[in-house]
Design a protein around this motif. Sequence first.
Motif, PDB file in Angstrom:
ATOM      1  N   THR A 133      53.414  42.073  35.887  1.00 60.24           N
ATOM      2  CA  THR A 133      52.403  41.124  36.367  1.00 60.24           C
ATOM      3  C   THR A 133      51.164  41.158  35.480  1.00 60.24           C
ATOM      4  O   THR A 133      50.575  40.110  35.176  1.00 60.24           O
ATOM      5  N   ARG A 134      50.758  42.358  35.067  1.00 59.11           N
ATOM      6  CA  ARG A 134      49.597  42.479  34.174  1.00 59.11           C
ATOM      7  C   ARG A 134      49.877  41.791  32.839  1.00 59.11           C
ATOM      8  O   ARG A 134      48.989  41.162  32.245  1.00 59.11           O
ATOM      9  N   TRP A 135      51.119  41.902  32.347  1.00 61.99           N
ATOM     10  CA  TRP A 135      51.490  41.281  31.075  1.00 61.99           C
ATOM     11  C   TRP A 135      51.459  39.749  31.186  1.00 61.99           C
ATOM     12  O   TRP A 135      51.024  39.050  30.272  1.00 61.99           O
ATOM     13  N   GLN A 153      45.021  40.488  42.651  1.00 60.27           N
ATOM     14  CA  GLN A 153      44.930  41.388  41.508  1.00 60.27           C
ATOM     15  C   GLN A 153      46.098  42.355  41.484  1.00 60.27           C
ATOM     16  O   GLN A 153      46.765  42.581  42.502  1.00 60.27           O
ATOM     17  N   VAL A 154      46.343  42.905  40.314  1.00 56.89           N
ATOM     18  CA  VAL A 154      47.430  43.864  40.137  1.00 56.89           C
ATOM     19  C   VAL A 154      47.146  45.111  40.975  1.00 56.89           C
ATOM     20  O   VAL A 154      46.018  45.616  40.999  1.00 56.89           O
ATOM     21  N   SER A 210      54.097  46.022  38.458  1.00 57.21           N
ATOM     22  CA  SER A 210      52.665  46.059  38.150  1.00 57.21           C
ATOM     23  C   SER A 210      52.412  45.741  36.682  1.00 57.21           C
ATOM     24  O   SER A 210      51.563  44.911  36.345  1.00 57.21           O
ATOM     25  N   GLU A 211      53.155  46.405  35.806  1.00 53.67           N
ATOM     26  CA  GLU A 211      52.957  46.153  34.376  1.00 53.67           C
ATOM     27  C   GLU A 211      53.449  44.769  33.974  1.00 53.67           C
ATOM     28  O   GLU A 211      52.839  44.114  33.117  1.00 53.67           O
ATOM     29  N   GLY A 245      47.480  39.017  33.080  1.00 48.60           N
ATOM     30  CA  GLY A 245      46.305  39.736  32.627  1.00 48.60           C
ATOM     31  C   GLY A 245      45.767  40.657  33.711  1.00 48.60           C
ATOM     32  O   GLY A 245      46.284  40.714  34.821  1.00 48.60           O
ATOM     33  N   SER A 246      44.711  41.368  33.381  1.00 39.66           N
ATOM     34  CA  SER A 246      44.147  42.359  34.298  1.00 39.66           C
ATOM     35  C   SER A 246      43.033  41.804  35.177  1.00 39.66           C
ATOM     36  O   SER A 246      42.543  42.511  36.062  1.00 39.66           O
ATOM     37  N   SER A 255      54.900  45.486  46.165  1.00 40.58           N
ATOM     38  CA  SER A 255      54.964  44.679  44.940  1.00 40.58           C
ATOM     39  C   SER A 255      55.413  43.257  45.256  1.00 40.58           C
ATOM     40  O   SER A 255      54.966  42.297  44.599  1.00 40.58           O
TER      41      SER A 255
END
Length: 303
Positions: free
Chosen positions: A108-110, A214-215, A105-106, A113-114, A40
């Motif tokens: 970073t996605r928040w 990317q995530v 992970s979540e 974005g994805s 991570s």
Amino acid sequence: MLLAEQALNGLQYGMMLFLMAAGLTLVFGVMGLINLAHGSLYMIGAFACAAVAAATGSFWLGMAASLAAAAAAGAVVEMAVIRRLYARDHLDQVLATFALILFFSEGTRWVFGSFPLYLTLPSALSGAVTLPGGLQYPVFRLVIIAVGAAVALGLWLLITRTRLGIRIRAGEADREMIGALGVDIARLYTIVFALGAALAGLAGALVGSIQSVQVGMGEPVLILAFVVIVIGGIGSVKGALVGALLVGMTDTLGKALLPGLLATVMDPSSANTIGSALASMMIYILMAVILIARPQGLYGARA
């Protein structure tokens, strides 16, 4: 020409794995900590580089941001979470650091974005250079090899020639004794963890420059980093370098050469399928063979 190009690709891949594994083996060797969240930190470095480079238009500021963001995240994680795990069982460490993977992970996605992000190399690092023999090879891949070699030399000088390096080696050998001698163990551990995180972030930024950011990009590399430190010996930076080069060369040359070799004795379609599968297995076969011969790894100390 093909063999020379693939050998350089294996060297570049090995140096990238070394940047990832060096920090992991320092943390594992000095702290005795199984840190599954190391991947991570690799991802954080890649995203920090991509975000800052996009905002400022400077690739170099992005690289600096990758080091700073990963080191800062590592220091915060060590002080907030990891510090409570040193005296705990390895299962607790695995569960806690796995939770950190989900958290990062979540998070970073928040924030981002994805969708994947992409880095644009500066003109000085793009294109190819002609090597002796007429081989055209990408400049940036040569830069990764040079950075890996420079980091290896820098870590060797740090560990063998500086006061901090003496404390790191002493902490690996007997943490209670150096604590009794007045060394601030908590501060030493934070520095080591931040240093390992910075190396992971640097690796993420370099790889993100030739692939995509990317995530979840850190998890596949984390598995290979563990293979590297098991082969090289836990706690040994020299072992991490040798193990990373062995894994990089084995994986790259296996994928490049095995299908062609098998095509001489079977049809091309089957040779490609079987060769690709065998190439993916070769690094784990290599690890098994080394562990049978030397259970402590190539340069690990016998317990």
